[in-house]
Design a protein around this motif. Structure first.
Motif, PDB file in Angstrom:
ATOM      1  N   LEU A  42      36.868  20.328 -29.451  1.00  0.00           N
ATOM      2  CA  LEU A  42      36.551  19.258 -28.493  1.00  0.00           C
ATOM      3  C   LEU A  42      37.442  19.257 -27.251  1.00  0.00           C
ATOM      4  O   LEU A  42      36.955  19.047 -26.132  1.00  0.00           O
ATOM      5  N   ALA A  43      38.756  19.488 -27.463  1.00  0.00           N
ATOM      6  CA  ALA A  43      39.684  19.431 -26.328  1.00  0.00           C
ATOM      7  C   ALA A  43      39.285  20.447 -25.260  1.00  0.00           C
ATOM      8  O   ALA A  43      39.225  20.131 -24.063  1.00  0.00           O
ATOM      9  N   ASP A  44      38.956  21.668 -25.708  1.00  0.00           N
ATOM     10  CA  ASP A  44      38.543  22.717 -24.758  1.00  0.00           C
ATOM     11  C   ASP A  44      37.228  22.329 -24.088  1.00  0.00           C
ATOM     12  O   ASP A  44      37.045  22.543 -22.890  1.00  0.00           O
ATOM     13  N   PHE A  45      36.329  21.767 -24.874  1.00  0.00           N
ATOM     14  CA  PHE A  45      35.027  21.377 -24.319  1.00  0.00           C
ATOM     15  C   PHE A  45      35.216  20.322 -23.227  1.00  0.00           C
ATOM     16  O   PHE A  45      34.646  20.415 -22.133  1.00  0.00           O
ATOM     17  N   VAL A  46      36.065  19.338 -23.505  1.00  0.00           N
ATOM     18  CA  VAL A  46      36.281  18.266 -22.528  1.00  0.00           C
ATOM     19  C   VAL A  46      37.014  18.805 -21.299  1.00  0.00           C
ATOM     20  O   VAL A  46      36.676  18.451 -20.160  1.00  0.00           O
ATOM     21  N   ASP A  47      37.984  19.723 -21.499  1.00  0.00           N
ATOM     22  CA  ASP A  47      38.673  20.338 -20.361  1.00  0.00           C
ATOM     23  C   ASP A  47      37.655  21.030 -19.456  1.00  0.00           C
ATOM     24  O   ASP A  47      37.698  20.893 -18.226  1.00  0.00           O
ATOM     25  N   GLY A  48      36.744  21.777 -20.089  1.00  0.00           N
ATOM     26  CA  GLY A  48      35.709  22.495 -19.327  1.00  0.00           C
ATOM     27  C   GLY A  48      34.806  21.532 -18.580  1.00  0.00           C
ATOM     28  O   GLY A  48      34.445  21.748 -17.420  1.00  0.00           O
ATOM     29  N   LEU A  49      34.480  20.439 -19.263  1.00  0.00           N
ATOM     30  CA  LEU A  49      33.602  19.417 -18.696  1.00  0.00           C
ATOM     31  C   LEU A  49      34.226  18.820 -17.430  1.00  0.00           C
ATOM     32  O   LEU A  49      33.575  18.670 -16.391  1.00  0.00           O
ATOM     33  N   LEU A  50      35.522  18.546 -17.529  1.00  0.00           N
ATOM     34  CA  LEU A  50      36.212  17.898 -16.403  1.00  0.00           C
ATOM     35  C   LEU A  50      36.467  18.867 -15.251  1.00  0.00           C
ATOM     36  O   LEU A  50      36.654  18.444 -14.111  1.00  0.00           O
ATOM     37  N   ALA A  51      36.482  20.169 -15.579  1.00  0.00           N
ATOM     38  CA  ALA A  51      36.724  21.170 -14.532  1.00  0.00           C
ATOM     39  C   ALA A  51      35.451  21.453 -13.721  1.00  0.00           C
ATOM     40  O   ALA A  51      35.493  22.083 -12.673  1.00  0.00           O
ATOM     41  N   GLU A  52      34.309  20.996 -14.232  1.00  0.00           N
ATOM     42  CA  GLU A  52      33.038  21.271 -13.546  1.00  0.00           C
ATOM     43  C   GLU A  52      32.828  20.315 -12.372  1.00  0.00           C
ATOM     44  O   GLU A  52      33.250  19.158 -12.447  1.00  0.00           O
ATOM     45  N   PRO A  53      32.164  20.808 -11.331  1.00  0.00           N
ATOM     46  CA  PRO A  53      31.801  19.880 -10.255  1.00  0.00           C
ATOM     47  C   PRO A  53      30.735  18.904 -10.760  1.00  0.00           C
ATOM     48  O   PRO A  53      29.953  19.259 -11.648  1.00  0.00           O
ATOM     49  N   ASP A  54      30.731  17.672 -10.281  1.00  0.00           N
ATOM     50  CA  ASP A  54      29.729  16.719 -10.770  1.00  0.00           C
ATOM     51  C   ASP A  54      28.553  16.580  -9.794  1.00  0.00           C
ATOM     52  O   ASP A  54      27.844  15.585  -9.809  1.00  0.00           O
ATOM     53  N   THR A  55      28.378  17.629  -8.978  1.00  0.00           N
ATOM     54  CA  THR A  55      27.220  17.609  -8.075  1.00  0.00           C
ATOM     55  C   THR A  55      26.190  18.606  -8.557  1.00  0.00           C
ATOM     56  O   THR A  55      26.529  19.610  -9.186  1.00  0.00           O
TER      57      THR A  55
END
Ligand code: 5GP
Length: 217
Positions: free
Chosen positions: A202-215
């Motif tokens: 989960l930690a890696d998944f959330v890190d990846g999620l937050l590193a993505e642009p939200d556009t």
């Protein structure tokens, strides 16, 4: 079911109940549905094979000498004497399944449950199945008609002792309708698979999620 796969630790789902409460039917129903991706642990036993049972599928039927050899070589994760026969869970298949991050289902008694919980603690989820009544339990054992009348009486007497172990389990189901019990079991499985502590990725998944642009590109 989540489409996104997040790495997680596998666990052991243990079902226990007195004979005739429907645990074996439930265990086999959930294990045979590929959607649930559960491996069934095949126990070894010194009990006589029932006419409907297949060696290697329902149990591996072995003699007392072979059982003692497995136990002596530490090849059993747990073992117990139940209704005058010996039963045990081979260790190797369990290590293989858990090591691959998969889940396994066990149909074992309360003595074995204690041993497995002692060894694997957080990686064990326990479910106790109660019959709706003792009269129904007798009816189911007699309807099955695979055990002698003496064996049925012995199992019914033991069931009063076994039922009192319900307090040691995480979940308790009253099996008065197989479909409802099956549904409840699938709910338990789904919830346990979503537990945060088990989802090591989960930690890696959330890190990846937050590193993505939200556009949206
Ligand atoms: P049966 O003879 O009706 O198949 O099983 C009798 C009891 O032994 C059931 O409560 C079943 O859950 C339990 N049992 C089956 N396999 C094992 C095992 O490998 N270990 C332990 N501790 N109990 C088992």
């Amino acid at each position: 079911m989540q489409a996104t796969t997040i790495e997680r630790r596998g666990f052991i789902l243990i079902l226990s109940s007195p004979s005739g409460a429907g645990k074996t039917t439930l265990t086999r129903a959930v294990a045979s549905d590929p959607k649930w991706g559960l491996d069934l642990s095949i126990s070894v036993t010194t009990r006589q094979r029932r006419p409907s049972e297949i060696d290697g599928k329902h149990y591996n039927f072995i003699d007392r000498e072979a059982f003692d050899a497995l136990r002596g070589a530490d090849n059993l994760l747990e073992w117990a004497e139940v209704h005058g026969n010996f039963y045990g869970t081979p260790r190797r298949p369990v290590e293989k399944v858990l090591g691959a991050g998969r889940d396994m289902i066990f149909d074992i008694d309360y003595q074995g449950t204690r041993q497995v919980r002692g060894k694997l603690a957080e990686d064990v989820v326990t479910v106790f199945i109660l019959p709706p009544s003792l009269a129904e339990l007798r009816h189911r054992l007699e309807r099955r008609a695979e055990d002698s009348p003496e064996t049925i009486e012995k199992r019914l007497a033991n069931s009063r002792i076994e039922i009192q172990r319900w307090v040691e389990y995480d979940y308790v189901l009253v099996n008065d309708d197989l479909d409802d019990a099956f549904h409840a079991l699938k709910g338990i499985l789904t919830a346990e698979r979503l537990k945060r502590a088990r989802n090591t990725g989960l930690a890696d998944f959330v890190d990846g999620l937050l590193a993505e642009p939200d556009t949206i590109a």
